[in-house]
Every structure is written in C-alpha cells, then in structure tokens.
Write a protein that holds these residues in place. Structure first.
Motif, PDB file in Angstrom:
ATOM      1  N   CYS A 146     -23.790  25.585 -52.653  1.00 39.19           N
ATOM      2  CA  CYS A 146     -22.841  26.139 -51.694  1.00 39.19           C
ATOM      3  C   CYS A 146     -22.076  25.018 -50.993  1.00 39.19           C
ATOM      4  O   CYS A 146     -22.468  23.854 -51.043  1.00 39.19           O
ATOM      5  CB  CYS A 146     -23.566  27.009 -50.676  1.00 39.19           C
ATOM      6  SG  CYS A 146     -24.963  26.191 -49.888  1.00 39.19           S
ATOM      7  N   LYS A 147     -20.990  25.384 -50.351  1.00 38.30           N
ATOM      8  CA  LYS A 147     -20.143  24.413 -49.655  1.00 38.30           C
ATOM      9  C   LYS A 147     -20.085  24.785 -48.176  1.00 38.30           C
ATOM     10  O   LYS A 147     -19.039  25.122 -47.633  1.00 38.30           O
ATOM     11  CB  LYS A 147     -18.748  24.393 -50.286  1.00 38.30           C
ATOM     12  CG  LYS A 147     -18.757  24.022 -51.769  1.00 38.30           C
ATOM     13  CD  LYS A 147     -17.364  23.941 -52.333  1.00 38.30           C
ATOM     14  CE  LYS A 147     -17.393  23.659 -53.830  1.00 38.30           C
ATOM     15  NZ  LYS A 147     -18.005  22.362 -54.156  1.00 38.30           N
ATOM     16  N   VAL A 148     -21.241  24.724 -47.538  1.00 36.56           N
ATOM     17  CA  VAL A 148     -21.374  25.155 -46.151  1.00 36.56           C
ATOM     18  C   VAL A 148     -20.599  24.230 -45.209  1.00 36.56           C
ATOM     19  O   VAL A 148     -20.703  23.004 -45.299  1.00 36.56           O
ATOM     20  CB  VAL A 148     -22.862  25.201 -45.745  1.00 36.56           C
ATOM     21  CG1 VAL A 148     -23.007  25.445 -44.250  1.00 36.56           C
ATOM     22  CG2 VAL A 148     -23.582  26.294 -46.518  1.00 36.56           C
ATOM     23  N   LYS A 149     -19.843  24.853 -44.327  1.00 33.43           N
ATOM     24  CA  LYS A 149     -19.079  24.106 -43.322  1.00 33.43           C
ATOM     25  C   LYS A 149     -19.598  24.379 -41.912  1.00 33.43           C
ATOM     26  O   LYS A 149     -19.457  23.532 -41.028  1.00 33.43           O
ATOM     27  CB  LYS A 149     -17.595  24.480 -43.399  1.00 33.43           C
ATOM     28  CG  LYS A 149     -16.922  24.069 -44.710  1.00 33.43           C
ATOM     29  CD  LYS A 149     -16.985  22.571 -44.918  1.00 33.43           C
ATOM     30  CE  LYS A 149     -16.309  22.147 -46.213  1.00 33.43           C
ATOM     31  NZ  LYS A 149     -16.507  20.687 -46.464  1.00 33.43           N
ATOM     32  N   THR A 150     -20.175  25.579 -41.702  1.00 31.19           N
ATOM     33  CA  THR A 150     -20.658  25.937 -40.369  1.00 31.19           C
ATOM     34  C   THR A 150     -22.004  26.639 -40.467  1.00 31.19           C
ATOM     35  O   THR A 150     -22.190  27.538 -41.286  1.00 31.19           O
ATOM     36  CB  THR A 150     -19.669  26.874 -39.650  1.00 31.19           C
ATOM     37  OG1 THR A 150     -18.365  26.293 -39.669  1.00 31.19           O
ATOM     38  CG2 THR A 150     -20.090  27.099 -38.199  1.00 31.19           C
ATOM     39  N   ILE A 151     -22.947  26.200 -39.631  1.00 34.09           N
ATOM     40  CA  ILE A 151     -24.245  26.849 -39.513  1.00 34.09           C
ATOM     41  C   ILE A 151     -24.394  27.315 -38.067  1.00 34.09           C
ATOM     42  O   ILE A 151     -24.241  26.526 -37.133  1.00 34.09           O
ATOM     43  CB  ILE A 151     -25.390  25.889 -39.875  1.00 34.09           C
ATOM     44  CG1 ILE A 151     -25.266  25.428 -41.332  1.00 34.09           C
ATOM     45  CG2 ILE A 151     -26.750  26.551 -39.646  1.00 34.09           C
ATOM     46  CD1 ILE A 151     -26.246  24.332 -41.709  1.00 34.09           C
ATOM     47  N   HIS A 152     -24.662  28.602 -37.881  1.00 30.98           N
ATOM     48  CA  HIS A 152     -24.868  29.166 -36.548  1.00 30.98           C
ATOM     49  C   HIS A 152     -26.360  29.391 -36.342  1.00 30.98           C
ATOM     50  O   HIS A 152     -26.995  30.077 -37.148  1.00 30.98           O
ATOM     51  CB  HIS A 152     -24.136  30.504 -36.394  1.00 30.98           C
ATOM     52  CG  HIS A 152     -22.675  30.454 -36.710  1.00 30.98           C
ATOM     53  ND1 HIS A 152     -21.715  30.243 -35.740  1.00 30.98           N
ATOM     54  CD2 HIS A 152     -22.011  30.587 -37.897  1.00 30.98           C
ATOM     55  CE1 HIS A 152     -20.514  30.254 -36.319  1.00 30.98           C
ATOM     56  NE2 HIS A 152     -20.673  30.456 -37.623  1.00 30.98           N
ATOM     57  N   LEU A 153     -26.923  28.836 -35.289  1.00 32.78           N
ATOM     58  CA  LEU A 153     -28.327  29.061 -34.976  1.00 32.78           C
ATOM     59  C   LEU A 153     -28.454  29.759 -33.637  1.00 32.78           C
ATOM     60  O   LEU A 153     -27.986  29.253 -32.619  1.00 32.78           O
ATOM     61  CB  LEU A 153     -29.101  27.735 -34.938  1.00 32.78           C
ATOM     62  CG  LEU A 153     -30.555  27.846 -34.448  1.00 32.78           C
ATOM     63  CD1 LEU A 153     -31.396  28.705 -35.387  1.00 32.78           C
ATOM     64  CD2 LEU A 153     -31.177  26.465 -34.265  1.00 32.78           C
ATOM     65  N   LEU A 154     -29.064  30.941 -33.646  1.00 34.50           N
ATOM     66  CA  LEU A 154     -29.394  31.660 -32.415  1.00 34.50           C
ATOM     67  C   LEU A 154     -30.909  31.614 -32.272  1.00 34.50           C
ATOM     68  O   LEU A 154     -31.636  32.128 -33.116  1.00 34.50           O
ATOM     69  CB  LEU A 154     -28.916  33.113 -32.489  1.00 34.50           C
ATOM     70  CG  LEU A 154     -29.311  34.012 -31.304  1.00 34.50           C
ATOM     71  CD1 LEU A 154     -28.697  33.505 -30.002  1.00 34.50           C
ATOM     72  CD2 LEU A 154     -28.900  35.463 -31.567  1.00 34.50           C
TER      73      LEU A 154
END
Length: 271
Positions: A146-154
C-alpha cells in the motif's frame, strides 16, 4: 464418500476426510472454510490420481475431482460477488497460545496500492509493549504494497505514571513516520471502547483485543526503534554494538503468542 472407491491407505483416508469436511462446511454456509478444504482435498486427490494405475479407478477419480473443482469454483465466484457487493464477512478464531498470526498474516490480504489512509481505534496504545505493537503495525504499512500517506489513531489518554511514556512514544513514532512521508494524526477519547481498523479501500477489521493480542514481553523494553530502523538511529541511548542485539531480542519476545482466544472479524465494504 463411503463408496468413493479410494482405498484405505493414509493418503486416500486423508482425502476422504478433508472432502467430507468441505461438504459439511458448505452445507453450513461456511463458504470461506469450505473453499480451503475443497482446495486441500482436490490437491490430495490429484496426488492419488498420479499414483493410480487402474483405469477404472482413474476415471472415477477424475469425475470426483471435476465435481469438487466445480463446487470450489462456484464457492469462489460467490465469495467474489459478496466482496464486490460489500457483504463479505470472515471471522478468524485465534486460540489461546496460538502462533503464526502476525499482523502481516492477518492484514496483508486486504492491503493494496489503493490504500492511502488508515484509521485505528484502540483504547490501549499506552504502555511500552502496546506502543511497540502499534509501531510494528505502522512498519507493515510503510513496507507496502500500500501507499499510505495518513494514519489516524484514536486512543485513550493515560492518566497515570505512564502518561509521559505514552506521549513521548507516540511522538517518536510520529517523527519516524514523517521521515517516510506518512502523517500520523493523533486523537484522544475517554469514552472509546471499541477496537477497529479501517482501510480506505473499504475493508474494516474488528479485533477483540485490538493490536494488543500478543503476550506481554518477558523483558523490559526501554526504547522504541524507528520505523524500519535506519542504521544511524541510536541517539546515543545504547551502544551501537548493542542495538542490533536488543532489536533482535525485542522481536523474538514479541512473536505472536496470544493471551487468550481472540476473534478477528473482517468485513468487506468496498468504497
């Protein structure tokens, strides 16, 4: 299956048992498991066919193999349709003390080049071993495909003595991700309970224990390595000759071994 004409040798007995199980699973509408059993059973039957000299038996085997291949192909088509319609649901049951269920083995199937954004909701990214679990998950995303640009952690905010540890650990992971062109967005909630991972290609994974399904490591992890651990990362905290040894030691103790039974639910909801 009693009249299959397969003999009583171990290979034939195994093939009969696996195909019988496939038929049972299909009748119970447990299609993903049935497909796996059909594929395994067909492979066993093909091996038996290669060693069979009797033409009558060979003819009978070919007919049965053809029948089971048709069943397997129909199940595969059905599952593909369910995936495309966003109705796909697969449950993986991981028994206590099981091994072989790394993040890669669970998630890699659902990661492709379309994945550029990931959402993680997990209230327990607080202590060092939990931070390390999160780092390993991020490292898997950075490695691709994958080409992940943003990871959101809650996650929830630690209020006790580990508050500084959580804050500095997440800051360090955020800096490391930034060096790989990935933005980590952090959000805290005191009311979060559910654990969920979502990819922007439509897949959602719900894990009973979130990312923290490994047994707690038997050594005290006192530092967090960077994503993909560049050779120059040290910051003087440990001697260079010790870094690889400690990293290897941490990897070993964090191998997938589970606290208790874990349920993983994978839901297809393509966007």
């Amino acid at each position: 299956m009693a009249r299959s004409g397969l003999g009583q040798d171990p290979g034939s007995t195994a093939a009969v048992a696996v195909i019988k199980r496939a038929l049972e699973l299909e009748s119970e509408s447990r299609y993903p498991q049935a497909l796996v059993c059909y594929q395994e059973g067909i492979d066993l039957l093909l091996q038996i066919l290669k060693g069979t000299k009797d033409e009558t038996k060979k003819c009978n085997l070919r007919k049965r193999i053809s029948e089971y291949m048709d069943r397997a192909e129909n199940i595969k088509k059905y599952l593909d349709q369910e995936k495309e319609a966003g109705k796909y649901h697969k449950q993986i049951k991981i028994e206590e003390n099981a091994t072989g269920f790394s993040y890669e083995s669970l998630f890699q199937e659902y990661l492709n080049e379309a994945v550029t954004e990931v959402w993680i909701e997990d209230p327990y990214i607080r202590y060092t071993h939990q931070l390390y679990n999160f780092l390993r998950f991020c490292e898997m995303l950075v490695k691709g495909p994958c080409k992940v640009k943003t990871i959101h952690l809650l996650t929830s905010l630690e209020e006790g003595g580990a508050k500084e540890q959580q804050s500095s650990g997440l800051k360090e992971i955020k800096e490391s991700l930034r060096s790989h062109g990935v933005l980590l967005e952090l959000e805290y909630s005191s009311s979060i309970h559910d654990r969920e991972i979502r990819f922007n290609n439509g897949w959602m994974i719900k894990i009973g224990r979130g990312l923290d399904y490994f047994q707690k490591p038997q050594i005290q992890v006192t530092f967090l390595p960077r994503i993909l651990m560049p050779a120059n990362y040290n910051r003087g905290r440990i001697p260079p000759e010790e870094e690889n040894r400690l990293a290897f030691q941490i990897h070993v103790v964090m191998d997938p071994v589970f606290h208790s039974q874990v349920l993983v639910n994978i839901i297809g909801n393509r966007l």
